[in-house]
Design a protein around this motif. Structure first.
Motif, PDB file in Angstrom:
ATOM      1  N   ARG A  27      46.414  32.260  41.515  1.00 23.64           N
ATOM      2  CA  ARG A  27      45.396  31.210  41.563  1.00 23.64           C
ATOM      3  C   ARG A  27      45.519  30.402  42.858  1.00 23.64           C
ATOM      4  N   THR A  28      44.381  29.885  43.310  1.00 21.12           N
ATOM      5  CA  THR A  28      44.396  28.989  44.462  1.00 21.12           C
ATOM      6  C   THR A  28      44.884  27.619  44.000  1.00 21.12           C
ATOM      7  N   LEU A  29      45.247  26.787  44.935  1.00 25.34           N
ATOM      8  CA  LEU A  29      45.680  25.434  44.614  1.00 25.34           C
ATOM      9  C   LEU A  29      44.571  24.686  43.864  1.00 25.34           C
ATOM     10  N   GLY A  30      43.332  24.872  44.288  1.00 27.40           N
ATOM     11  CA  GLY A  30      42.204  24.237  43.621  1.00 27.40           C
ATOM     12  C   GLY A  30      42.033  24.712  42.184  1.00 27.40           C
ATOM     13  N   GLU A  31      42.206  26.020  41.945  1.00 27.98           N
ATOM     14  CA  GLU A  31      42.088  26.564  40.594  1.00 27.98           C
ATOM     15  C   GLU A  31      43.207  26.055  39.684  1.00 27.98           C
ATOM     16  N   ILE A  46      38.395  32.169  36.533  1.00 28.34           N
ATOM     17  CA  ILE A  46      39.631  31.958  37.292  1.00 28.34           C
ATOM     18  C   ILE A  46      40.627  33.085  37.019  1.00 28.34           C
ATOM     19  N   VAL A  47      40.764  33.473  35.760  1.00 26.78           N
ATOM     20  CA  VAL A  47      41.681  34.565  35.400  1.00 26.78           C
ATOM     21  C   VAL A  47      41.243  35.871  36.081  1.00 26.78           C
ATOM     22  N   ARG A  48      39.938  36.165  36.062  1.00 25.35           N
ATOM     23  CA  ARG A  48      39.436  37.387  36.716  1.00 25.35           C
ATOM     24  C   ARG A  48      39.736  37.362  38.213  1.00 25.35           C
ATOM     25  N   ARG A  49      39.460  36.226  38.837  1.00 25.52           N
ATOM     26  CA  ARG A  49      39.683  36.130  40.286  1.00 25.52           C
ATOM     27  C   ARG A  49      41.179  36.215  40.634  1.00 25.52           C
ATOM     28  N   SER A  51      43.525  37.671  38.914  1.00 26.09           N
ATOM     29  CA  SER A  51      43.965  39.050  38.679  1.00 26.09           C
ATOM     30  C   SER A  51      43.558  39.948  39.842  1.00 26.09           C
ATOM     31  N   ALA A  52      42.341  39.755  40.333  1.00 25.33           N
ATOM     32  CA  ALA A  52      41.870  40.542  41.473  1.00 25.33           C
ATOM     33  C   ALA A  52      42.713  40.258  42.718  1.00 25.33           C
ATOM     34  N   ARG A  53      43.055  38.986  42.929  1.00 25.48           N
ATOM     35  CA  ARG A  53      43.899  38.641  44.087  1.00 25.48           C
ATOM     36  C   ARG A  53      45.264  39.301  43.972  1.00 25.48           C
ATOM     37  N   MET A  54      45.833  39.262  42.791  1.00 21.88           N
ATOM     38  CA  MET A  54      47.156  39.860  42.608  1.00 21.88           C
ATOM     39  C   MET A  54      47.083  41.374  42.800  1.00 21.88           C
ATOM     40  N   GLY A  55      45.999  41.988  42.367  1.00 19.28           N
ATOM     41  CA  GLY A  55      45.811  43.422  42.570  1.00 19.28           C
ATOM     42  C   GLY A  55      45.706  43.773  44.034  1.00 19.28           C
ATOM     43  N   SER A  56      44.989  42.950  44.803  1.00 22.58           N
ATOM     44  CA  SER A  56      44.859  43.241  46.223  1.00 22.58           C
ATOM     45  C   SER A  56      46.139  42.937  46.984  1.00 22.58           C
ATOM     46  N   ARG A  57      46.961  42.045  46.477  1.00 21.84           N
ATOM     47  CA  ARG A  57      48.256  41.770  47.126  1.00 21.84           C
ATOM     48  C   ARG A  57      49.170  42.991  47.005  1.00 21.84           C
ATOM     49  N   THR A  58      49.157  43.641  45.844  1.00 23.57           N
ATOM     50  CA  THR A  58      50.040  44.795  45.661  1.00 23.57           C
ATOM     51  C   THR A  58      49.451  46.043  46.304  1.00 23.57           C
ATOM     52  N   SER A  59      48.113  46.109  46.414  1.00 23.07           N
ATOM     53  CA  SER A  59      47.473  47.270  46.998  1.00 23.07           C
ATOM     54  C   SER A  59      47.517  47.265  48.523  1.00 23.07           C
ATOM     55  N   HIS A  60      47.537  46.066  49.097  1.00 22.98           N
ATOM     56  CA  HIS A  60      47.490  45.930  50.555  1.00 22.98           C
ATOM     57  C   HIS A  60      48.606  45.016  51.031  1.00 22.98           C
ATOM     58  N   PRO A  61      49.832  45.489  51.056  1.00 20.76           N
ATOM     59  CA  PRO A  61      50.924  44.615  51.499  1.00 20.76           C
ATOM     60  C   PRO A  61      50.744  44.159  52.938  1.00 20.76           C
ATOM     61  N   ALA A  62      51.179  42.945  53.210  1.00 24.22           N
ATOM     62  CA  ALA A  62      51.039  42.370  54.556  1.00 24.22           C
ATOM     63  C   ALA A  62      52.026  42.950  55.525  1.00 24.22           C
TER      64      ALA A  62
END
Length: 62
Positions: A27-31, A46-49, A51-62
Motif C-alpha cells: 500500500r502507498t502511504l496515502g492508502e 486498495i487491496v487489489r492495487r 496486490s498488483a504492486r506486490m506482484g509487479s515487485r516480484t515479477s520485475h526486481p529492481a
C-alpha cells in the motif's frame, strides 16, 4: 452491502523511499492513512492495487 476485506497489513512496515509504498503490504502511504475511514468498496480497491504492486515487485526486481 459489501463486506470489508481484511487489512493487507503484515505488521512489518517498511516504506520504499522512492515510491512511498510499503514493501510488506504494497500500500502507498496515502492508502495506509486512508484505510480506517475508507468505504468497503474503496478498501477492496486498495487491496487489489496493493496486490498488483506486490506482484509487479516480484515479477520485475529492481
Amino acid at each position: 452491502m459489501t463486506s470489508r476485506p481484511p487489512s493487507p497489513c503484515k505488521q512489518i512496515c517498511a516504506l520504499d523511499a522512492r515510491s512511498s509504498v510499503c514493501t510488506s503490504c504494497g500500500r502507498t502511504l496515502g492508502e495506509i492513512a486512508e484505510w480506517e475511514r475508507a468505504t468497503a468498496s474503496r478498501q477492496h480497491e486498495i487491496v487489489r492495487r496493493s496486490s498488483a504492486r506486490m506482484g509487479s515487485r516480484t515479477s520485475h526486481p529492481a
